[in-house]
Design a protein around this motif. Structure first.
Motif, PDB file in Angstrom:
ATOM      1  N   THR A   1       0.783  -1.271  -0.064  1.00  0.00           N
ATOM      2  CA  THR A   1      -0.088  -0.013  -0.112  1.00  0.00           C
ATOM      3  C   THR A   1       0.790   1.170  -0.120  1.00  0.00           C
ATOM      4  O   THR A   1       0.438   2.366  -0.673  1.00  0.00           O
ATOM      5  N   ILE A   2       1.927   1.022   0.931  1.00  0.00           N
ATOM      6  CA  ILE A   2       2.814   2.478   0.773  1.00  0.00           C
ATOM      7  C   ILE A   2       3.400   2.676  -0.514  1.00  0.00           C
ATOM      8  O   ILE A   2       3.416   3.774  -0.872  1.00  0.00           O
ATOM      9  N   ILE A   3       3.871   1.651  -1.163  1.00  0.00           N
ATOM     10  CA  ILE A   3       4.444   1.719  -2.425  1.00  0.00           C
ATOM     11  C   ILE A   3       3.382   2.603  -3.618  1.00  0.00           C
ATOM     12  O   ILE A   3       3.774   3.609  -4.185  1.00  0.00           O
ATOM     13  N   LEU A   4       2.157   1.686  -3.323  1.00  0.00           N
ATOM     14  CA  LEU A   4       1.124   2.621  -4.275  1.00  0.00           C
ATOM     15  C   LEU A   4       0.808   3.889  -3.975  1.00  0.00           C
ATOM     16  O   LEU A   4       0.502   4.909  -4.882  1.00  0.00           O
ATOM     17  N   VAL A   5       0.905   4.479  -2.711  1.00  0.00           N
ATOM     18  CA  VAL A   5       0.495   5.542  -2.362  1.00  0.00           C
ATOM     19  C   VAL A   5       1.743   6.520  -2.680  1.00  0.00           C
ATOM     20  O   VAL A   5       1.422   7.653  -3.355  1.00  0.00           O
ATOM     21  N   LEU A   6       2.899   6.137  -2.751  1.00  0.00           N
ATOM     22  CA  LEU A   6       3.890   6.885  -3.158  1.00  0.00           C
ATOM     23  C   LEU A   6       3.919   6.944  -4.458  1.00  0.00           C
ATOM     24  O   LEU A   6       4.011   8.306  -5.058  1.00  0.00           O
ATOM     25  N   ILE A   7       3.632   6.055  -5.278  1.00  0.00           N
ATOM     26  CA  ILE A   7       3.263   6.233  -6.810  1.00  0.00           C
ATOM     27  C   ILE A   7       2.201   7.134  -7.033  1.00  0.00           C
ATOM     28  O   ILE A   7       2.490   7.797  -7.837  1.00  0.00           O
ATOM     29  N   SER A   8       1.185   7.184  -6.443  1.00  0.00           N
ATOM     30  CA  SER A   8       0.208   8.204  -6.662  1.00  0.00           C
ATOM     31  C   SER A   8       0.625   9.509  -6.470  1.00  0.00           C
ATOM     32  O   SER A   8       0.215  10.472  -7.197  1.00  0.00           O
ATOM     33  N   GLN A   9       1.501   9.787  -5.472  1.00  0.00           N
ATOM     34  CA  GLN A   9       1.845  10.929  -5.340  1.00  0.00           C
ATOM     35  C   GLN A   9       2.628  11.762  -6.304  1.00  0.00           C
ATOM     36  O   GLN A   9       2.533  12.890  -6.853  1.00  0.00           O
TER      37      GLN A   9
END
Lengths: 276, 171
Positions: free
Chosen positions: B154-162
């Motif tokens: 989830t953290i990786i996906l959230v970072l990508i979204s940023q």
């Protein structure tokens, strides 16, 4: 009074948090009444519509396999027709059954949403109360077990998958009739655990497990799976690991079984309990 | 503040859609499941009233619940996370506080701050969610492993979204 109000204003965040959290967890604990709630019926209808759209897309991508399966099914059905015409006896017997003795009614439905990766998995079907589906009906796929209908709206229904920690199925060993509850332990979608089989039962790896027919939901003799492993537990019972015969990952079309005598059976069992 | 409203409504719908129709169908090695929808709570403005934070978290969680047949599971976890958010923001605030007109996003406060902020809240959310899903302690370590692995995803996906919405607003 004022200081009390001030105090409440100061901790309103905490109070609100506790209130909402208690409400959420009560929803979780009363899973059953949740499924009966009217607004859930409404959202089931909405979610069902959306799932149909996304499923149409998914289906298009798997047309080849679906065609192949249909062809196989056609072959099987053609074979059955031929054999019915060959033997008058079977033909007559089946007519007798439908008039006097039909206990179970089959209808087909399509899966529009399915999951296998949670601890409480559910399946959504594209038929509902208008097509005659009711809660507590059994769902099977190609003769092996899938789950039980939990709630219905007009055109959609939710099925508790066998892969759900809340579902227990009364099952037995085909060759000697020892029975016990079978439930999923949350470990992978291919196996479940059968409990309460006494140690004097003669079992071997590879034995067939079928439904016992005691529960008034499932007819007797629906395939569940095969024994893959067993250990002694608690000194007097086996804990049996069962390899499920249903492939929950590739389910698409299922059959729903209604028990025509279900209410009669439940009533007489209730009566017997009251007389005790 | 009010000009952000359409953006938030759109991202609410988009995130729920992404979660329910794509991520809920993806399983890495069996049963690791990222929950990207918490991003919505992460990037709400600093000035959001606290009561509204809890309320919108409940609505978000319940929406995801309705689509996955798990009444109360996602909503309780998301509300728990929203409850922690003000405290986490306070603990990890930069030395001179948060500037007005900024959002808790990577482009405003840098990647180190954002990773710390999102990692704490996402881990709290997943911890709550997975334990309430199992509802027993017998598989304590197996569940913990799922919590950690899913949090990572989830953290990786959230970072990508940023990095996705880095470009869209010019200041």
């Amino acid at each position: 009074m004022r200081s009390l109000l001030n105090f409440l204003v100061r901790i309103h965040f905490l109070l609100l948090f506790i209130l909402i959290e208690v409400f959420s967890i009560s929803l979780l604990v009363n899973r059953n009444s949740f499924h009966k709630a009217r607004f859930v019926n409404f959202t089931r209808q909405v979610a069902g519509n959306v799932f149909v759209k996304s499923n149409n897309l998914k289906q298009y991508l798997s047309l080849t396999e679906e065609n192949q399966r249909l062809a196989e099914e056609n072959n099987r059905l053609l074979n059955i027709i031929e054999s019915t015409y060959k033997s008058d006896e079977i033909f007559f017997r089946s007519v007798n059954d439908t008039i006097f003795n039909q206990r179970y009614q089959y209808t087909s439905a399509k899966i529009i949403n399915n999951s296998i990766n949670k601890k409480h998995n559910f399946i959504t079907l594209n038929k509902g109360s208008e097509q005659g589906l009711r809660p507590e009906m059994a769902v099977v796929s190609e003769g092996s077990i899938v789950g039980v209908i939990k709630g219905v709206s007009n055109n959609y229904s939710t099925v508790i998958s066998l892969l759900n920690l809340d579902l227990k199925i009364s099952s037995k060993i085909k060759k000697n009739g020892y029975f016990g509850p079978l439930m999923w332990e949350g470990q992978g979608y291919q196996s479940a655990i059968l409990n309460e089989i006494p140690l004097n039962a003669d079992i071997q790896v590879g034995d067939t497990i079928i439904t016992s027919g005691f529960s008034s939901i499932y007819p007797e003799g629906i395939l569940i799976g095969f024994i893959s492993d067993f250990t002694e537990k608690g000194g007097s019972f086996y804990e049996i690991k069962v390899n499920l015969s249903t492939d929950f990952k590739s389910l698409d079309n299922v059959n729903v079984i209604g028990n025509l005598l279900q209410t009669e059976k439940l009533n007489i069992e209730k009566q017997a309990e009251q007389n005790d | 503040m009010i000009k952000l409203l359409p953006r938030y409504i759109l991202s609410f719908i988009l995130l729920v859609f992404l979660q329910v129709f794509i991520l809920n169908n993806i399983q890495f090695s069996g049963y690791i499941n990222p929950y990207i929808y918490v991003l919505f709570i992460l990037v709400l403005p600093f000035e959001t009233p606290k009561w509204f934070l809890l309320f919108i978290a409940f609505v978000l969680g319940l929406t995801v619940d309705l689509f996955s047949n798990t009444p109360g599971m996602h909503s309780s976890a998301t509300v728990f996370m929203a409850f922690l958010r003000p405290y986490v923001l306070k603990v990890i605030s930069p030395r001179d506080g948060y500037e007005s007109e900024t959002l808790p996003q990577l482009k405003h406060y840098g990647s180190a701050w954002f990773i710390r902020y999102s990692a704490i809240l996402i881990f709290a959310h997943h911890l709550f969610l997975f334990y309430i899903e199992v509802f027993r302690l017998s598989e304590f370590f197996a569940t913990l492993a799922r919590v950690i692995l899913s949090s990572l995803f989830t953290i990786i996906l959230v970072l990508i979204s940023q990095y996705f919405y880095r470009r869209d607003i010019k200041r």
